[in-house]
Design a protein around this motif. Sequence first.
Motif, short mmCIF file in Angstrom:
data_model
loop_
_atom_site.label_atom_id
_atom_site.label_comp_id
_atom_site.label_asym_id
_atom_site.label_seq_id
_atom_site.Cartn_x
_atom_site.Cartn_y
_atom_site.Cartn_z
N GLN A 17 10.96 1.08 7.92
CA GLN A 17 10.51 0.54 9.08
C GLN A 17 9.71 -1.18 9.47
O GLN A 17 9.85 -1.62 9.55
N ILE A 18 8.93 -0.79 7.52
CA ILE A 18 8.22 -2.03 7.45
C ILE A 18 9.53 -3.26 6.89
O ILE A 18 9.09 -4.40 7.57
N SER A 56 8.75 11.56 2.08
CA SER A 56 9.38 10.94 3.00
C SER A 56 9.19 10.59 4.59
O SER A 56 9.61 9.09 5.14
N ARG A 57 7.86 10.83 4.32
CA ARG A 57 7.40 9.54 5.76
C ARG A 57 7.31 8.65 5.70
O ARG A 57 7.05 7.66 5.98
N ASP A 58 6.10 8.59 4.37
CA ASP A 58 6.37 7.42 3.78
C ASP A 58 7.43 6.64 3.10
O ASP A 58 7.28 4.95 3.91
N GLY A 59 8.38 7.41 3.04
CA GLY A 59 9.50 6.17 3.12
C GLY A 59 10.30 5.65 4.30
O GLY A 59 11.01 4.79 4.04
N SER A 80 1.30 -1.27 -0.01
CA SER A 80 -0.13 -0.17 0.01
C SER A 80 0.82 1.06 0.07
O SER A 80 0.79 1.67 -0.74
N ILE A 81 1.76 0.96 0.70
CA ILE A 81 3.00 2.54 0.92
C ILE A 81 3.78 2.36 -0.35
O ILE A 81 3.64 3.64 -0.89
N ALA A 82 3.71 1.88 -1.04
CA ALA A 82 5.19 1.84 -2.19
C ALA A 82 3.71 2.34 -3.32
O ALA A 82 4.11 3.38 -4.01
N GLN A 83 2.96 1.72 -3.34
CA GLN A 83 1.96 2.56 -4.00
C GLN A 83 1.76 3.79 -3.70
O GLN A 83 1.52 3.95 -4.70
N ASP A 84 1.27 4.61 -3.20
CA ASP A 84 1.38 5.34 -2.37
C ASP A 84 2.12 6.22 -3.21
O ASP A 84 2.36 7.51 -3.97
N LEU A 85 3.74 5.66 -2.90
CA LEU A 85 4.19 6.83 -3.20
C LEU A 85 4.38 6.60 -4.96
O LEU A 85 5.19 7.70 -5.43
#
Length: 127
Positions: A75-76, A67-70, A19-24
């Motif tokens: 952390q994941i 930056s926050r998502d990175g 999900s985060i990778a897609q958001d980025l």
Amino acid sequence: MDAQILAQFKVLLEENHLSIAQDLGVLQSQSMKTTAAESSGDLTYSDHMGELGSSTMEREKAFMFASRDGVYLNQIEKALKRIEDGTFGLCRVCGNQVPVARLEAVPTTEICVPCKEGENSNARKSA
């Protein structure tokens, strides 16, 4: 930690990672690669100060979110590595098992609540 619970955390972390990778990817394609003219929707590019400020602010917000998502993505990835090496759920400070409830709240955590409170207390004392 029980193998079934560990597998559930692995699935959760992998889903969060995707999900985060897609958001980025969306942030990068929509905001970070565009020029000021493209992001404002005006390919003739206006020199109006308000428009310049708005598009700059939107790009800055996109960079902040990226930056926050990175950081969270990192952390994941570290949590997934801890699952693989068998250290997931162990406090990096005291070595005790982190309660499942804490891991459910913050699946990327590396530290139990008492040790985290100790860190926060020490940080306040030194500030």
